[in-house]
Design a protein around this motif. Sequence first.
Motif, PDB file in Angstrom:
ATOM      1  N   LEU A  32     -28.923 -32.304 -48.991  1.00 40.37           N
ATOM      2  CA  LEU A  32     -28.993 -31.202 -49.963  1.00 40.37           C
ATOM      3  C   LEU A  32     -28.278 -31.438 -51.151  1.00 40.37           C
ATOM      4  CD1 LEU A  32     -29.342 -28.212 -47.380  1.00 40.37           C
ATOM      5  CD2 LEU A  32     -31.413 -29.161 -49.014  1.00 40.37           C
ATOM      6  N   GLU A  33     -27.153 -31.957 -51.026  1.00 38.59           N
ATOM      7  CA  GLU A  33     -26.291 -32.015 -52.221  1.00 38.59           C
ATOM      8  C   GLU A  33     -26.916 -33.108 -53.213  1.00 38.59           C
ATOM      9  OE1 GLU A  33     -21.926 -32.470 -51.306  1.00 38.59           O
ATOM     10  OE2 GLU A  33     -22.176 -30.729 -50.090  1.00 38.59           O
ATOM     11  N   ALA A  34     -27.301 -33.984 -52.549  1.00 38.82           N
ATOM     12  CA  ALA A  34     -27.841 -35.191 -53.206  1.00 38.82           C
ATOM     13  C   ALA A  34     -28.887 -34.821 -54.025  1.00 38.82           C
ATOM     14  CB  ALA A  34     -28.182 -36.370 -52.277  1.00 38.82           C
ATOM     15  N   VAL A  35     -29.850 -34.080 -53.379  1.00 35.25           N
ATOM     16  CA  VAL A  35     -31.014 -33.617 -54.003  1.00 35.25           C
ATOM     17  C   VAL A  35     -30.678 -32.751 -55.206  1.00 35.25           C
ATOM     18  CG1 VAL A  35     -33.050 -32.255 -53.769  1.00 35.25           C
ATOM     19  CG2 VAL A  35     -32.453 -33.919 -52.048  1.00 35.25           C
ATOM     20  N   ALA A  36     -29.511 -31.958 -55.063  1.00 31.99           N
ATOM     21  CA  ALA A  36     -29.288 -31.000 -56.005  1.00 31.99           C
ATOM     22  C   ALA A  36     -28.394 -31.745 -57.280  1.00 31.99           C
ATOM     23  CB  ALA A  36     -28.510 -29.707 -55.430  1.00 31.99           C
ATOM     24  N   GLY A  37     -28.171 -33.062 -56.953  1.00 35.45           N
ATOM     25  CA  GLY A  37     -27.434 -33.544 -58.054  1.00 35.45           C
ATOM     26  C   GLY A  37     -26.030 -33.727 -57.677  1.00 35.45           C
ATOM     27  N   GLY A  38     -25.586 -33.401 -56.687  1.00 36.98           N
ATOM     28  CA  GLY A  38     -24.129 -33.398 -56.487  1.00 36.98           C
ATOM     29  C   GLY A  38     -23.722 -34.579 -55.546  1.00 36.98           C
ATOM     30  N   GLY A  39     -24.508 -35.410 -55.196  1.00 36.39           N
ATOM     31  CA  GLY A  39     -24.248 -36.464 -54.266  1.00 36.39           C
ATOM     32  C   GLY A  39     -24.159 -37.848 -54.851  1.00 36.39           C
ATOM     33  N   GLN A  40     -24.187 -38.812 -54.070  1.00 34.38           N
ATOM     34  CA  GLN A  40     -23.893 -40.259 -54.857  1.00 34.38           C
ATOM     35  C   GLN A  40     -25.506 -40.830 -54.689  1.00 34.38           C
ATOM     36  OE1 GLN A  40     -21.203 -42.355 -55.258  1.00 34.38           O
ATOM     37  NE2 GLN A  40     -19.730 -40.730 -54.488  1.00 34.38           N
ATOM     38  N   PRO A  41     -25.645 -41.695 -56.008  1.00 32.47           N
ATOM     39  CA  PRO A  41     -27.091 -42.330 -56.007  1.00 32.47           C
ATOM     40  C   PRO A  41     -27.252 -42.986 -54.794  1.00 32.47           C
ATOM     41  CG  PRO A  41     -25.537 -42.809 -57.904  1.00 32.47           C
ATOM     42  CD  PRO A  41     -24.756 -42.148 -57.014  1.00 32.47           C
ATOM     43  N   ILE A  42     -28.660 -43.206 -54.374  1.00 27.89           N
ATOM     44  CA  ILE A  42     -28.920 -43.806 -53.129  1.00 27.89           C
ATOM     45  C   ILE A  42     -29.551 -45.167 -53.466  1.00 27.89           C
ATOM     46  CG2 ILE A  42     -28.968 -41.772 -51.608  1.00 27.89           C
ATOM     47  CD1 ILE A  42     -32.113 -41.929 -51.970  1.00 27.89           C
ATOM     48  N   TRP A  43     -30.152 -45.459 -54.304  1.00 26.05           N
ATOM     49  CA  TRP A  43     -30.803 -46.635 -54.597  1.00 26.05           C
ATOM     50  C   TRP A  43     -30.121 -47.911 -54.370  1.00 26.05           C
ATOM     51  CZ3 TRP A  43     -35.675 -47.214 -53.980  1.00 26.05           C
ATOM     52  CH2 TRP A  43     -36.665 -46.356 -54.019  1.00 26.05           C
ATOM     53  N   GLY A  44     -28.933 -47.953 -54.726  1.00 21.10           N
ATOM     54  CA  GLY A  44     -27.948 -48.810 -54.605  1.00 21.10           C
ATOM     55  C   GLY A  44     -27.708 -49.303 -53.188  1.00 21.10           C
ATOM     56  N   ASP A  45     -27.462 -48.362 -52.459  1.00 26.12           N
ATOM     57  CA  ASP A  45     -27.301 -48.382 -50.918  1.00 26.12           C
ATOM     58  C   ASP A  45     -28.565 -48.880 -50.270  1.00 26.12           C
ATOM     59  OD1 ASP A  45     -24.567 -47.726 -51.114  1.00 26.12           O
ATOM     60  OD2 ASP A  45     -24.992 -45.586 -50.598  1.00 26.12           O
ATOM     61  N   PHE A  46     -29.770 -48.306 -50.872  1.00 23.75           N
ATOM     62  CA  PHE A  46     -31.136 -48.798 -50.119  1.00 23.75           C
ATOM     63  C   PHE A  46     -31.383 -50.213 -50.337  1.00 23.75           C
ATOM     64  CE2 PHE A  46     -35.517 -49.205 -50.782  1.00 23.75           C
ATOM     65  CZ  PHE A  46     -36.064 -48.768 -49.345  1.00 23.75           C
ATOM     66  N   VAL A  47     -31.008 -50.522 -51.573  1.00 26.02           N
ATOM     67  CA  VAL A  47     -31.494 -51.918 -52.045  1.00 26.02           C
ATOM     68  C   VAL A  47     -30.382 -52.982 -51.424  1.00 26.02           C
ATOM     69  CG1 VAL A  47     -31.478 -53.490 -53.928  1.00 26.02           C
ATOM     70  CG2 VAL A  47     -32.480 -51.441 -54.179  1.00 26.02           C
ATOM     71  N   ASN A  48     -29.086 -52.559 -51.324  1.00 21.55           N
ATOM     72  CA  ASN A  48     -28.247 -53.396 -50.666  1.00 21.55           C
ATOM     73  C   ASN A  48     -28.456 -53.427 -49.305  1.00 21.55           C
ATOM     74  OD1 ASN A  48     -26.923 -53.985 -53.048  1.00 21.55           O
ATOM     75  ND2 ASN A  48     -25.694 -52.474 -52.882  1.00 21.55           N
ATOM     76  N   ASN A  49     -28.775 -52.520 -48.556  1.00 17.76           N
ATOM     77  CA  ASN A  49     -29.054 -52.454 -47.167  1.00 17.76           C
ATOM     78  C   ASN A  49     -30.407 -53.488 -46.749  1.00 17.76           C
ATOM     79  OD1 ASN A  49     -26.832 -51.014 -46.321  1.00 17.76           O
ATOM     80  ND2 ASN A  49     -27.771 -49.374 -46.645  1.00 17.76           N
ATOM     81  N   LEU A  50     -31.388 -53.152 -47.703  1.00 18.11           N
ATOM     82  CA  LEU A  50     -32.843 -53.927 -47.417  1.00 18.11           C
ATOM     83  C   LEU A  50     -32.642 -55.368 -47.597  1.00 18.11           C
ATOM     84  CD1 LEU A  50     -35.493 -53.105 -46.525  1.00 18.11           C
ATOM     85  CD2 LEU A  50     -36.164 -52.641 -48.950  1.00 18.11           C
ATOM     86  N   PHE A  51     -31.788 -55.836 -48.676  1.00 15.40           N
ATOM     87  CA  PHE A  51     -31.858 -57.159 -48.926  1.00 15.40           C
ATOM     88  C   PHE A  51     -30.395 -57.598 -49.498  1.00 15.40           C
ATOM     89  CE2 PHE A  51     -35.316 -54.963 -51.242  1.00 15.40           C
ATOM     90  CZ  PHE A  51     -36.377 -55.799 -50.772  1.00 15.40           C
ATOM     91  N   PRO A  52     -29.653 -57.725 -48.303  1.00 22.38           N
ATOM     92  CA  PRO A  52     -28.080 -57.923 -48.284  1.00 22.38           C
ATOM     93  C   PRO A  52     -27.726 -59.199 -48.908  1.00 22.38           C
ATOM     94  CG  PRO A  52     -29.031 -57.878 -46.178  1.00 22.38           C
ATOM     95  CD  PRO A  52     -30.049 -57.426 -47.016  1.00 22.38           C
ATOM     96  N   SER A  53     -28.739 -60.229 -49.031  1.00 20.71           N
ATOM     97  CA  SER A  53     -28.603 -61.421 -49.575  1.00 20.71           C
ATOM     98  C   SER A  53     -28.789 -61.530 -50.812  1.00 20.71           C
ATOM     99  CB  SER A  53     -29.350 -62.526 -48.807  1.00 20.71           C
ATOM    100  OG  SER A  53     -30.844 -62.254 -49.018  1.00 20.71           O
ATOM    101  N   LEU A  54     -29.261 -60.373 -51.575  1.00 19.21           N
ATOM    102  CA  LEU A  54     -29.510 -60.259 -52.955  1.00 19.21           C
ATOM    103  C   LEU A  54     -28.501 -59.614 -53.621  1.00 19.21           C
ATOM    104  CD1 LEU A  54     -33.468 -60.279 -52.949  1.00 19.21           C
ATOM    105  CD2 LEU A  54     -31.953 -62.163 -53.253  1.00 19.21           C
ATOM    106  N   LYS A  55     -27.564 -59.015 -52.840  1.00 21.19           N
ATOM    107  CA  LYS A  55     -26.536 -57.897 -53.367  1.00 21.19           C
ATOM    108  C   LYS A  55     -26.153 -58.281 -54.892  1.00 21.19           C
ATOM    109  CE  LYS A  55     -22.542 -55.337 -51.696  1.00 21.19           C
ATOM    110  NZ  LYS A  55     -21.643 -55.112 -50.798  1.00 21.19           N
TER     111      LYS A  55
END
Length: 60
Positions: A32-55
Amino acid sequence: MVVNDQTDKSKIYVNIPAEPEIESMELSEEQLEAVAGGGQPIWGDFVNNLFPSLKNCITL
């Protein structure tokens, strides 16, 4: 059930999950905090977890 041999490192496989039942879905306080703008950006974590060799190759 679908079974694929994913040992070919030259291909990237992406699993598309079944559509969730949104009516019964609840968000955690952190989500809820992330949706409201109080959280961390998730795209970096998402991409790094999905493609760790391309980090070091992907910049967001």
